[in-house]
Scaffold this active site. Structure first.
Site: not given
Length: 354
Positions: A262, A330
């Site tokens: 992202d 993550d």
């Protein structure tokens, strides 16, 4: 589209490794990877673990602990061995969960809409997740496939709240596609897609990317197609995390998932010196200039983020002596970014993929 038998997650890793080997705008500092692994782990501190541990989605050993205290601290689990504390799914308490098919339906819609918050600094992922949760709690039928297939802008705002999210029309189209594909291919229910995957994370990613164009997150980099699949992978991870790796959430190959590329985690890794930006990219990011989706700069940032996180994972495993999942790593890095007191400067790309 038929779902082939190729290993899409293996291809994803290989593609990102290739991009990292070619990259000129973004590079990985392996010494900083080692330093970050040291910072996330600590041995011989004699500190006790705090926070409640969660069952299910764990490695099954005390040296890797999933805890409600989402911090980067680590605690001692034995002589000379480090402990890594990892946040569980829903560590921020914003998701809907009822233990059944409605949860899977909620997660698919949530992850279909999970992109591009940065143009409005007042809106974040938590607003999307909690807004949709409130809508489902108020009216479970609000996310029925037939209703999603006919969704319009007012209907989206009824689901998420009155304040429009960026790329609102694209979010409407994404929600419609969820409803339409579920009706056409999965008898209206996301849980049928999960069941069809047969306990394979990789196959579920393939199903998503075969049937939903809004999950087909890939780019052409120097003539080669490179998959990134941020939201497809995060849906699998959300189902796994929500059900604690059991029942609907059991995936025997969950370890094959990568981190979810992202714009938050790359900023975290850059702030720790792991990602190094060339002058032109640094000027664009620090100057808050938009970077085009699919450009070399953008693809290199995302691919190098995946590769750097994989290298970090390997180093953490050496320290704790047990498997560390990219999914949980993550969550840890993302939580560090969201909890950072120092402002993180992230790249800005208008995209439906993250």
């Amino acid at each position: 589209m038929d779902v082939g038998e190729e290993d899409c997650l293996r291809d994803l890793r290989e593609g990102c490794e290739w991009v990292a080997s070619q990259s000129t705008h973004c590079t990985i500092d392996d010494r900083a990877v080692e330093a970050l692994a040291d910072a996330l782990c600590a041995s011989d501190r004699g500190r006790s673990t705090t926070g409640a541990t969660t069952a299910g989605a764990t490695t099954g050993d005390a040296s890797v602990q999933t805890t409600t205290d989402a911090t980067s601290d680590a605690t001692q689990a034995g002589a000379g061995r480090s402990t890594l504390r990892l946040p569980p799914w829903n560590f921020d308490g914003v998701h809907f969960y009822d233990g059944g098919p409605l949860t899977v339906q909620y997660l698919l819609l949530l992850d279909a809409l999970n992109f591009c918050f940065w143009p409005d600094p007042s809106l974040h992922y938590e607003h999307l997740a909690s807004g949709l949760r409130a809508a489902v709690q108020s009216d479970p039928s609000s996310i029925d496939a037939a209703r999603l297939a006919a969704l319009d802008v007012p209907g989206l705002r009824a689901l998420l709240g009155p304040k429009p999210f960026p790329l609102e029309q694209q979010r409407v189209q994404a929600a419609r596609q969820v409803g339409q594909v579920l009706l056409r291919r999965f008898s209206g229910s996301a849980v049928n897609m999960v069941v069809e995957a047969g306990g394979s994370a990789e196959r579920l990613v393939r199903l998503l990317t075969a049937h939903f164009t809004y999950f087909q997150d890939h780019a052409i980099y120097r003539g080669r197609q490179v998959a990134l699949f941020k939201r497809a992978q995060i849906f699998v991870a959300d189902v796994w995390g929500a059900f604690n790796g059991r029942g609907l959430g059991h995936f025997s190959d969950v370890h094959s998932l990568t981190m979810f590329a992202d714009y938050i985690v790359p900023a975290v890794l850059r702030s720790r010196g792991v990602l190094k930006y060339a002058e032109g990219l640094a000027q664009s990011v620090d100057g808050r200039q938009q970077i085009l989706a699919g450009s070399e700069k953008e693809v290199e940032v995302r691919a190098c983020c995946i590769v750097a996180t994989e290298r970090l994972r390997v180093r953490l495993e050496r320290r704790v002596g047990k498997q560390v999942l990219s999914v949980e790593l993550d969550w840890l890095l993302w939580s560090l970014g969201m909890e950072s007191t120092a402002p993180l400067c992230h790249h800005r790309t208008m995209t439906i993929y993250y």
